[in-house]
Design a protein around this motif. Structure first.
Motif, PDB file in Angstrom:
ATOM      1  N   ILE A  34       0.860  -1.178   0.000  1.00 23.14           N
ATOM      2  CA  ILE A  34       0.000   0.000   0.000  1.00 23.14           C
ATOM      3  C   ILE A  34       0.896   1.227   0.000  1.00 23.14           C
ATOM      4  O   ILE A  34       1.826   1.323   0.789  1.00 23.14           O
ATOM      5  CB  ILE A  34      -0.904   0.024   1.254  1.00 23.14           C
ATOM      6  N   ASP A  35       0.610   2.171  -0.850  1.00 27.42           N
ATOM      7  CA  ASP A  35       1.371   3.403  -0.929  1.00 27.42           C
ATOM      8  C   ASP A  35       0.905   4.341   0.192  1.00 27.42           C
ATOM      9  O   ASP A  35      -0.198   4.885   0.141  1.00 27.42           O
ATOM     10  CB  ASP A  35       1.176   4.047  -2.301  1.00 27.42           C
ATOM     11  N   LYS A  36       1.746   4.509   1.214  1.00 26.68           N
ATOM     12  CA  LYS A  36       1.384   5.330   2.371  1.00 26.68           C
ATOM     13  C   LYS A  36       1.156   6.783   1.982  1.00 26.68           C
ATOM     14  O   LYS A  36       0.262   7.431   2.501  1.00 26.68           O
ATOM     15  CB  LYS A  36       2.472   5.253   3.441  1.00 26.68           C
ATOM     16  N   GLU A  37       1.974   7.284   1.062  1.00 32.68           N
ATOM     17  CA  GLU A  37       1.833   8.685   0.652  1.00 32.68           C
ATOM     18  C   GLU A  37       0.472   8.929  -0.001  1.00 32.68           C
ATOM     19  O   GLU A  37      -0.170   9.937   0.247  1.00 32.68           O
ATOM     20  CB  GLU A  37       2.970   9.082  -0.293  1.00 32.68           C
ATOM     21  N   LYS A  38       0.032   7.980  -0.836  1.00 28.73           N
ATOM     22  CA  LYS A  38      -1.269   8.113  -1.490  1.00 28.73           C
ATOM     23  C   LYS A  38      -2.392   8.074  -0.450  1.00 28.73           C
ATOM     24  O   LYS A  38      -3.328   8.868  -0.506  1.00 28.73           O
ATOM     25  CB  LYS A  38      -1.454   7.003  -2.521  1.00 28.73           C
ATOM     26  N   LEU A  39      -2.284   7.159   0.499  1.00 28.59           N
ATOM     27  CA  LEU A  39      -3.273   7.058   1.569  1.00 28.59           C
ATOM     28  C   LEU A  39      -3.359   8.360   2.354  1.00 28.59           C
ATOM     29  O   LEU A  39      -4.444   8.887   2.603  1.00 28.59           O
ATOM     30  CB  LEU A  39      -2.919   5.907   2.501  1.00 28.59           C
ATOM     31  N   LEU A  40      -2.217   8.908   2.754  1.00 29.69           N
ATOM     32  CA  LEU A  40      -2.212  10.159   3.519  1.00 29.69           C
ATOM     33  C   LEU A  40      -2.777  11.309   2.698  1.00 29.69           C
ATOM     34  O   LEU A  40      -3.486  12.164   3.227  1.00 29.69           O
ATOM     35  CB  LEU A  40      -0.795  10.484   3.980  1.00 29.69           C
ATOM     36  N   LYS A  41      -2.481  11.330   1.413  1.00 25.59           N
ATOM     37  CA  LYS A  41      -3.012  12.391   0.549  1.00 25.59           C
ATOM     38  C   LYS A  41      -4.534  12.304   0.472  1.00 25.59           C
ATOM     39  O   LYS A  41      -5.223  13.321   0.558  1.00 25.59           O
ATOM     40  CB  LYS A  41      -2.400  12.299  -0.845  1.00 25.59           C
ATOM     41  N   ILE A  42      -5.069  11.098   0.331  1.00 29.28           N
ATOM     42  CA  ILE A  42      -6.519  10.912   0.279  1.00 29.28           C
ATOM     43  C   ILE A  42      -7.164  11.404   1.570  1.00 29.28           C
ATOM     44  O   ILE A  42      -8.134  12.162   1.554  1.00 29.28           O
ATOM     45  CB  ILE A  42      -6.874   9.426   0.028  1.00 29.28           C
TER      46      ILE A  42
END
Length: 144
Positions: A34-42
């Motif tokens: 899972i891409d943590k950066e993408k999750l945090l951005k969402i």
């Protein structure tokens, strides 16, 4: 409203991390990164939108439901609200905590609506992360 006040706090777990991602279980023995950066951005995007539309000063449960609905609209399911976390001591259950939002059974969001995140809030999120072996995100909707 500064970007800094909207930044979620990420609580890392003991689970093996890899560059720009987190290994998580998706099935019996399957693993997916899972891409943590993408999750945090969402989550940051949803948080910003919710504050813009609802404003500050509302009860935590209002923000929790708004964030749940935003995650559902983004098809980030399944989602569990107030998910029970057994608290164990020497192999015996001694209490129960509750995750505000559990997504995919792989990460959780703790929602706060307080003037400032306290050490207690951070410790609680870290304890849930440890108890569940999951990545946790602590979001405060009313930080000054």
């Amino acid at each position: 409203m500064s970007d800094e006040s909207l930044s979620p706090v990420v609580v890392r777990t003991k689970r093996k991390t890899v560059k720009n991602g987190l290994w998580v279980r998706t099935g019996q023995d399957d693993k997916e990164e899972i891409d943590k950066e993408k999750l945090l951005k969402i989550i940051t995007t949803f948080t910003t939108d919710i504050i813009a539309k609802l404003g500050k000063g509302r009860r935590e449960s209002v923000y929790q439901i708004a964030l749940k609905n935003a995650l559902l609209q983004k098809k980030l399911t399944p989602i569990s609200i107030e998910h029970p976390v057994p608290i164990m001591y020497r192999g015996e259950k001694c209490g129960t905590g509750y995750l505000d939002i559990l997504v995919w059974g792989m990460f959780f969001v703790e929602v706060k609506a307080v003037g400032k995140i306290s050490e207690k809030d951070l410790l609680q999120t870290m304890a849930y992360s440890s108890d569940m072996s999951l990545m946790g995100v602590l979001v405060n909707f009313t930080q000054k």
